[in-house]
Write an enzyme that holds these catalytic residues in place. Structure first.
Site: not given
Ligand code: 1CP
Length: 353
Positions: A30, A39, A76, A153
């Site tokens: 983002r 998106r 994700d 989760y």
């Molecule tokens: O609104 C949007 O566009 C969604 C935001 C978003 C994005 C850009 C989410 C929702 N996921 C992603 C992509 C994503 N998630 C990647 C893409 C590749 C990259 O560029 O790195 C990866 C590797 C993840 C992995 C992910 N998802 C993790 C592990 C890594 C970390 O950051 O700790 C976790 C915990 C998630 C869960 C998740 N997905 C999205 C959100 C906002 C969350 C976190 C939720 C929370 O616990 O509050």
């Protein structure tokens, strides 16, 4: 096909490189206006993950702007719980949520048998489209959540501040928790191996919530399952090693057992000094990290100084992949990312002579 830039793979195998490779967790996301536009075009975050061409487009966006040494699949970690029938959805302005949650031992026993590679075929399609588009420019990273992190989760039904429900389930129903983690470990193994078959050249396991556990629970409920996964990963493809990376946020305190997990690389968050981590790892793995992501809000001069400090702290020799200690956050100025990436390349040559 040979890679034009393989310094990331070399660093993970602790082989000599010209400069320290760098990529960034959440590098597609983002903080980039072009990501927000794609998106919007996709409709929702999940539609974006499920459309191979658009997932490829957002994977490529940061590589057009910055000199990153790796690409990471846009997807994700929550695709696996979704494949288990939990009904993942995102509410505008809120985090991920599930329609179905796990609250009892019976819920775990009743989870469906899932053919992950078939159920998540859209992810493998994205991997092949991205590999083709990359055309050997840099390696592609595939990924999954760790069983423990996915379980949090699935039990909480979304993100959590205190993980009360997930921890209560673990303390009250350790056997059911182990059954759930075992099912997830099998799913993660199949998922990562399917990504490797589709073209992922490195895989990373995100154990974002391992660091909330007690030391004994971490070993028993998180690390043990990551070890099992790593032991069953495809180790070589296209005539090259497919390195694996384990990242436990807040895991520095358990570095020695993580180093012994069988992974080729260990991700570090910013709470440990990388010089200390290097000493404790004893050259057995590559280290990835570990600038505080919040540093990207500071001035370009301060970012450059911090990069310099981390490089000096790691010091001479191979086995360092530069990264943030966790994902980049949405409000960062995209110009600051150029400062970060270019500083790593410009300042690291002296450590590789
Ligand atoms: O609104 C949007 O566009 C969604 C935001 C978003 C994005 C850009 C989410 C929702 N996921 C992603 C992509 C994503 N998630 C990647 C893409 C590749 C990259 O560029 O790195 C990866 C590797 C993840 C992995 C992910 N998802 C993790 C592990 C890594 C970390 O950051 O700790 C976790 C915990 C998630 C869960 C998740 N997905 C999205 C959100 C906002 C969350 C976190 C939720 C929370 O616990 O509050």
């Amino acid at each position: 096909m040979s890679l034009k830039n393989d310094r990331f793979l070399k660093a993970l195998m602790r082989e000599p490189v010209d400069v320290t490779p760098v990529w960034m967790m959440r590098q597609a996301g983002r903080y980039l206006p072009e990501y927000r536009a794609t998106r919007k075009q996709a409709g929702s975050f999940l539609d974006l993950c499920k459309n191979a061409e658009l997932a490829c487009e957002v994977t490529m966006q940061p590589l057009r702007r910055y000199d990153f040494d790796a690409a990471i699949l846009f997807s994700d970690i929550l695709t696996i719980p979704d494949a288990f029938g939990q009904g993942l959805y995102f509410e505008e302005g809120e985090g991920p949520k599930f329609r179905k949650v796990i609250r009892t031992a019976a819920d775990v026993e009743n989870l469906p048998e899932v053919n992950i590679a078939a159920e998540l075929e859209y992810v493998m399609n994205a991997v092949s489209v991205i590999r083709k588009e990359l055309n050997g420019a840099v390696p592609l990273i595939g990924f999954s959540g760790s069983p423990w992190t996915l379980a949090t989760y699935m039990i909480e039904g979304g993100g959590s501040k205190d993980f009360r429900l997930a921890k209560q389930f673990m303390y009250d129903n350790p056997e059911a928790m182990h059954l759930l983690l075992d099912k997830l470990a099998d799913a993660v193994t199949d998922y990562l191996n399917a990504q490797i078959d589709a073209g992922a050249q490195v895989v990373q396991i995100f154990d974002t919530w391992g660091g909330i556990l007690t030391p004994s629970c971490y070993l028993e409920f998180s690390l043990a399952y990551m070890k099992k996964i790593i032991a069953n990963l495809t180790k070589e493809r296209e005539g090259r090693r497919v390195p694996s990376i384990v990242f436990t946020k807040n895991g520095g305190q358990w570095l020695e057992p993580i180093v012994a997990s069988g992974a080729d690389g260990v991700g570090l968050d910013w709470t440990i000094d990388i010089a200390e981590a290097k000493r404790r790892a004893g050259g057995a793995v590559a280290l990835q990290g570990n600038m505080d992501p919040t540093m990207l809000y500071a001035s370009p001069a301060a970012i450059r100084k911090e990069v310099d400090q981390i490089l000096a702290s790691y010091g001479s020799g191979p086995g360092h992949v530069f990264n943030l200690g966790h994902g980049i956050t949405p409000q960062v100025n995209p110009d600051h990312v150029s400062v970060f990436v270019d500083s790593v390349h410009e300042l690291s040559g002296q450590y590789h002579k």
